[in-house]
Design an enzyme around this catalytic site. Structure first.
Site, short mmCIF file in Angstrom:
data_model
loop_
_atom_site.label_atom_id
_atom_site.label_comp_id
_atom_site.label_asym_id
_atom_site.label_seq_id
_atom_site.Cartn_x
_atom_site.Cartn_y
_atom_site.Cartn_z
N HIS A 376 -13.52 33.19 -29.12
CA HIS A 376 -14.62 32.46 -28.49
C HIS A 376 -15.99 33.07 -28.75
O HIS A 376 -16.95 32.71 -28.07
CB HIS A 376 -14.42 32.39 -26.97
CG HIS A 376 -13.21 31.63 -26.54
ND1 HIS A 376 -13.24 30.29 -26.20
CD2 HIS A 376 -11.92 32.01 -26.42
CE1 HIS A 376 -12.03 29.90 -25.86
NE2 HIS A 376 -11.21 30.92 -25.98
N LYS A 567 -26.65 27.31 -17.89
CA LYS A 567 -25.61 28.07 -18.59
C LYS A 567 -25.85 29.53 -18.25
O LYS A 567 -26.86 29.86 -17.62
CB LYS A 567 -25.70 27.85 -20.09
CG LYS A 567 -27.13 28.04 -20.67
CD LYS A 567 -27.18 27.78 -22.15
CE LYS A 567 -27.18 26.31 -22.49
NZ LYS A 567 -26.38 25.98 -23.64
N ARG A 568 -24.94 30.43 -18.66
CA ARG A 568 -25.19 31.85 -18.46
C ARG A 568 -26.53 32.24 -19.09
O ARG A 568 -26.93 31.67 -20.11
CB ARG A 568 -24.06 32.68 -19.08
CG ARG A 568 -22.78 32.62 -18.28
CD ARG A 568 -22.98 33.11 -16.87
NE ARG A 568 -23.19 34.54 -16.87
CZ ARG A 568 -22.28 35.43 -16.50
NH1 ARG A 568 -21.09 35.03 -16.06
NH2 ARG A 568 -22.54 36.73 -16.53
N LYS A 573 -28.86 32.53 -26.06
CA LYS A 573 -28.95 31.13 -25.62
C LYS A 573 -30.41 30.68 -25.51
O LYS A 573 -30.69 29.50 -25.33
CB LYS A 573 -28.22 30.96 -24.28
CG LYS A 573 -26.71 31.15 -24.40
CD LYS A 573 -26.03 31.07 -23.04
CE LYS A 573 -24.55 31.43 -23.05
NZ LYS A 573 -23.69 30.37 -23.59
N THR A 675 -19.95 23.93 -24.13
CA THR A 675 -19.21 22.80 -23.55
C THR A 675 -20.10 22.05 -22.56
O THR A 675 -19.86 20.87 -22.31
CB THR A 675 -17.93 23.29 -22.83
OG1 THR A 675 -18.27 24.44 -22.04
CG2 THR A 675 -16.85 23.65 -23.82
N LYS A 679 -20.70 17.85 -21.54
CA LYS A 679 -20.78 17.23 -20.21
C LYS A 679 -22.06 16.39 -20.11
O LYS A 679 -22.04 15.27 -19.59
CB LYS A 679 -20.77 18.31 -19.12
CG LYS A 679 -19.45 19.07 -19.05
CD LYS A 679 -19.54 20.37 -18.27
CE LYS A 679 -18.35 21.26 -18.61
NZ LYS A 679 -18.51 22.65 -18.15
C1 26Q Z 1 -14.46 41.15 -21.93
C2 26Q Z 1 -14.14 42.46 -21.69
C3 26Q Z 1 -14.61 43.12 -20.56
C4 26Q Z 1 -15.40 42.41 -19.65
C5 26Q Z 1 -15.72 41.07 -19.89
C6 26Q Z 1 -15.26 40.45 -21.04
C7 26Q Z 1 -15.60 39.04 -21.30
C8 26Q Z 1 -15.50 38.08 -20.29
C9 26Q Z 1 -15.82 36.76 -20.53
C10 26Q Z 1 -16.03 38.61 -22.55
C11 26Q Z 1 -16.35 37.29 -22.78
C12 26Q Z 1 -16.25 36.35 -21.78
C13 26Q Z 1 -16.58 34.92 -21.95
C14 26Q Z 1 -16.91 34.35 -23.08
C15 26Q Z 1 -17.26 32.94 -23.14
O1 26Q Z 1 -17.39 32.27 -22.13
N1 26Q Z 1 -17.44 32.39 -24.34
C16 26Q Z 1 -17.78 30.99 -24.48
O2 26Q Z 1 -16.58 30.26 -24.64
C17 26Q Z 1 -16.82 28.87 -24.61
C18 26Q Z 1 -15.47 28.16 -24.67
O3 26Q Z 1 -14.90 28.28 -25.92
C19 26Q Z 1 -17.72 28.46 -25.77
O4 26Q Z 1 -18.02 27.10 -25.63
C20 26Q Z 1 -19.01 29.29 -25.75
O5 26Q Z 1 -19.77 29.01 -26.90
C21 26Q Z 1 -18.69 30.76 -25.67
O6 26Q Z 1 -19.88 31.51 -25.51
#
Ligand code: 26Q
Length: 836
Positions: A376, A567-568, A573, A675, A679
């Site tokens: 991702h 979004k975050r 972004k 995503t 929406k």
């Molecule tokens: C990993 C290790 C330690 C702590 C946190 C994490 C961690 C947690 C969440 C790393 C990444 C995430 C989340 C990533 C994320 O939300 N990515 C998004 O995924 C969406 C679904 O595929 C995409 O649409 C987005 O583009 C992408 O940014």
């Protein structure tokens, strides 16, 4: 040794099936009153809306229960192939409204509550979001479960039951403040504890070799500190089809033996502390949406999920198939949601070898035919790595297995490219260095038969960049699965006005077959339909205005263009680019450059990771700009700016129906998919966006005339790196100079000189990875085209209709069908075809 509870089975002829519960208003009222009065002990003096909500939740849950049991038995009896979605995050939001929609009892429930003098919507507002995720990745998992159930696929979700979900965000003095989200405080009517399926997960200790009874050399993991994993099941109903799948969330609990040992030593306090250590594992969701490396508690969470879930699946298999693993790989498939659950690869090896007595080769043959990995992220810094020594201390047996996987893998690389030491070093699961690191993405690729990205561009960039070596070795593993969102929550549920209008014209088929929504394109030139479409949008904008007023104390005039970015908060972004445009509009107003002006209401929302200082500073800048703009009488209705605190799934359900313009501004090549963009599109917003992630596919579907594109392409971004000169860009652009002047002279931080210097410096740095200044001109020009287009009301409405009409591809029903056809190969299961 292996912990197994003894089960006493009681069979009772008195416990035959009851007749199904009445789905009509009278039946709902009957059960509602019973729950309210007897289960919850309330009467007419009750003044807590929580009880009103809970009584309805229990009433609705009962109606899921029959279908849930039937679904379970159908899967077990048919011995069908099963899929498992392993994810550290499931961002479910609220459940009640979705459950009623999928059961088809929303109207009956509305009537029932009305007859009891209760407003259903007020009651639904009492439900707290299940916020067990950060953002896109977690919400995608939730949409996937909805589509799997709707497509009647036997897929189970496995995750963690965090006691505290995503933090609640408050804004104080323009700054983000984090507050704990104790979402379970009032209980959770949707979960069912299943202590009989408790698993034991090991940590620490060491591994030792021993000779089994048959003389074979085996390995066991000893002196470990174990933690129990207790499952809580949540029902996942399909859309009006009788299927109810399961999301199983694990909670950590201390073992009894643990406490006992400490008690015998006479140290009460120590024993309680030990218990806490165990239970800490599932206490809190990590609020980072890019990896925060090296936190041992996070690794404990990841292994805890992988181990408990795999043991659960293997136990079920052993029970039914009596230990014959011949078909295991043909009958089971695990989809790994990013690398977070990638310990599943060595853990399945451990279970098959150490617990089930298989050889390495047999176990490996099974493991790498059952695992599939989804990536991702393209940001190299977000790729998960764990320091090898830390990993070895916490999971000694798992490290041993990873090292063996790597040794065999490196042998394969070396036979493919003899003598290519550099490639071996590049591809090794272990990164060399002062402290060697385990590269979790490489582990996941080596252990999986499928590796996919989440949008066409993203998948392409993966095989050209980050995973190039692996693609050269195993091209057939790599594939794309463009993301989607569920049209049940993201149109039918969140936009009842639009749904009614569409239903009147083309029927309800689109709800479970979104391609059908293309039929409204034929009405884009129908004046009456356009007026109805506009009326729906205006009503939704009024609702969004009410939300903004309540949460931000800012008044949005629904006649203005609703321009939204939620979004975050992350530099890639580029919320910063958005706010620079806002400052530019403000500058124009102050200069009197307002001929042909389009009024705008700009809404920005999102959470910053608590440790991400730059993201937090961007939030403060947005709030300070909003403060200045909104208070200036010379600005008036021309421009309004609001930062919406505590953005969430539930907030998005009000936001996307009321949006005109969807901001998708990421630096090209950085957003894997997005995503939120989908929406907004489904709800008739038009996108202003870069050629990044799924924006490219959105533009392809809707046509370039109905999409506002701007900015450098990902190739141009790459080509510019190394000779990027933002100061030259600024020098050539008087608009950007105006904006930089306002920032530099402290117009938005008069009482805190220097506050935004880090932002100014970032924009002006030739090393700015996000190239904000580079895209400013193109962005402002595109925004001007937007402003002109909005003034041509008929044209805008037409574009809006076409966006919804062309959104069929972005249903997760399509995404999941692709996963199933190319990766899982599961058979849809009609429910009720099996006798109970
Ligand atoms: C990993 C290790 C330690 C702590 C946190 C994490 C961690 C947690 C969440 C790393 C990444 C995430 C989340 C990533 C994320 O939300 N990515 C998004 O995924 C969406 C679904 O595929 C995409 O649409 C987005 O583009 C992408 O940014």
């Amino acid at each position: 040794m292996v912990y197994k509870k003894k089960r006493t089975i009681i069979t009772s002829p008195g416990l035959t099936e009851l007749p199904p519960l009445a789905p009509d208003a009278a039946g709902l009222i009957y059960d509602y009153r019973r729950y309210f009065t007897y289960t919850l002990g309330q009467n007419k003096y009750c003044h807590s809306v929580k009880y009103f909500y809970k009584a309805l939740a229990l009433t609705v849950r009962d109606r899921l229960m029959e279908r849930w049991k039937k679904t379970r038995y159908t899967y077990i009896e048919s011995q069908c192939k099963r899929g498992y979605y392993l994810s550290l995050e499931f961002l479910m939001g609220r459940t009640l409204g979705n459950a009623m929609l999928n059961l088809g009892i929303t109207d009956a429930a509305t009537q029932a509550m009305h007859e009891l003098g209760i407003n259903l919507e007020d009651l639904a507002e009492a439900e707290i979001d299940a916020g067990l995720g950060n953002g896109g990745l977690g919400r995608l998992a939730a949409c996937f479960l909805d589509s799997c159930a709707t497509l009647q696929l036997p897929v189970m979700g496995y995750g963690i039951r965090y006691e505290y979900g995503m933090f609640r965000q408050r804004i104080v003095n323009g700054r983000q403040i984090e507050e704990p989200d104790h979402w379970l405080r009032d209980g959770n009517p949707w979960e069912q504890e299943r202590p009989e399926y408790t698993q034991r997960v090991r940590f620490g200790g060491r591994s030792e070799k021993f000779h089994a009874e048959n003389g074979e050399l085996r390995v066991r993991w000893v002196d470990s500190r174990d933690v129990l994993a207790v499952p809580y099941d949540i029902p996942i109903p399909g859309y009006r089809n009788g299927t109810v799948n399961t999301l199983r969330l694990w909670k950590a609990a201390a073992t009894d033996a643990f406490d006992l040992g400490e008690f015998n030593a006479g140290d009460y306090a120590e024993s309680v502390a030990t218990k806490n250590e165990a239970e800490n594992i599932t206490m809190v969701l990590y609020p980072n949406d890019a990896s925060e490396n090296g936190k041992v508690l996070r690794l404990r969470q990841q292994y805890f999920l992988a181990s408990a879930s795999l043991q659960d699946v293997v136990d079920r298999w052993v029970m039914v198939r009596k230990g014959d693993f011949t078909d295991f790989a043909a009958q089971n498939c695990f989809q790994l949601n990013d690398t977070h659950p990638s310990c599943a690869v060595p853990e399945l090896m451990r279970i098959l070898m150490d617990d089930q007595g298989m050889s390495w080769d047999t176990a490996w043959g099974i493991t790498c035919r059952t695992m599939a990995y989804t990536n991702h992220t393209l940001l190299p810094e977000a790729l998960e790595k764990w320091p090898l020594p830390l990993f070895g201390q916490l999971l000694p047996r798992i490290l041993e297995i990873i090292l063996e996987i790597n040794a065999r893998f490196i042998a394969e690389v070396s036979s493919h490219w003899p003598g290519d030491i550099d490639r071996m070093r590049r591809m090794s699961i272990i990164e060399e260095g002062d402290v060697p690191q385990i590269r979790m993405a490489y582990l996941a690729i080596v252990g999986s038969f499928s590796v996919n990205g989440v949008a066409a561009l993203h998948s392409q960039l993966l095989i050209q960049g980050l995973f190039r070596d692996f693609y050269e070795l195993w091209p057939q593993k790599f594939n794309n699965k463009t993301n989607g969102v569920t049209p049940r929550r993201w149109i039918a549920r969140c936009n009842p006005g639009l749904s009614r209008l569409v239903n009147e014209k083309i029927g309800e088929g689109w709800i479970s077959d979104l391609q059908q929504i293309s039929r409204i394109a034929a009405l884009a030139d129908d004046r009456e339909f356009r007026q109805q479409w506009h009326d729906v949008k205006q009503a939704n904008k009024a609702q969004l205005s009410a939300l903004v007023h309540a949460k931000c104390k800012v008044d949005f005039n629904p006649e203005g263009l609703f321009d939204v970015q939620v979004k975050r908060i992350h530099e890639y972004k580029r919320q910063l680019l958005n706010i620079l445009h806002v400052i530019h509009l403000y500058d124009r107003i102050k200069r009197g450059d307002t001929a042909g002006w389009t009024d705008r209401c700009v809404l920005i929302g999102g959470k910053a990771a608590p440790g991400y200082a730059m993201a937090k500073l961007i939030i403060t800048l947005i709030n300070n700009v909003a403060g200045v703009v909104n208070a200036d009488p010379a600005v008036g209705d021309k421009l309004k700016v609001a930062f919406l605190p505590n953005y969430s799934v539930t907030a998005m359900e009000v936001i996307c129906p009321g949006t005109d313009l969807s901001e998708q501004l990421s630096t090209a090549g950085k957003e894997a998919s997005g995503t939120g963009n989908m929406k907004f599109m489904m709800n008739g917003a038009i996108t202003i966006g870069t050629l990044d992630g799924a924006n490219i596919e959105i533009r392809e579907e809707v046509g370039e005339d109905n999409f506002f594109m701007f900015g450098l392409t990902s190739e141009e971004v790459d080509a510019l790196r190394g000779n990027y000169d933002p100061n030259a860009v600024i020098a050539c652009d008087t608009d950007l100079q105006g904006v930089m002047n306002l920032l530099r002279c402290g117009h938005f931080n008069l009482f805190e000189p220097g506050l935004f210097d880090p932002i100014i410096n970032a924009i002006c740095s030739p090393h700015d990875p996000w190239m904000v200044a580079a895209d400013f001109r193109s962005f402002v020009d595109a925004q001007q085209r937007v402003a002109v287009a909005y003034q041509d009301r008929e044209r805008w409405i037409r574009m809006s209709i076409l966006n919804t009409a062309c959104s069929g591809k972005f249903s997760t029903d399509r995404t999941i069908t692709d996963y199933n056809n190319d990766i899982w190969h599961l058979k849809p299961m009609e429910i009720g075809s099996v006798e109970l």
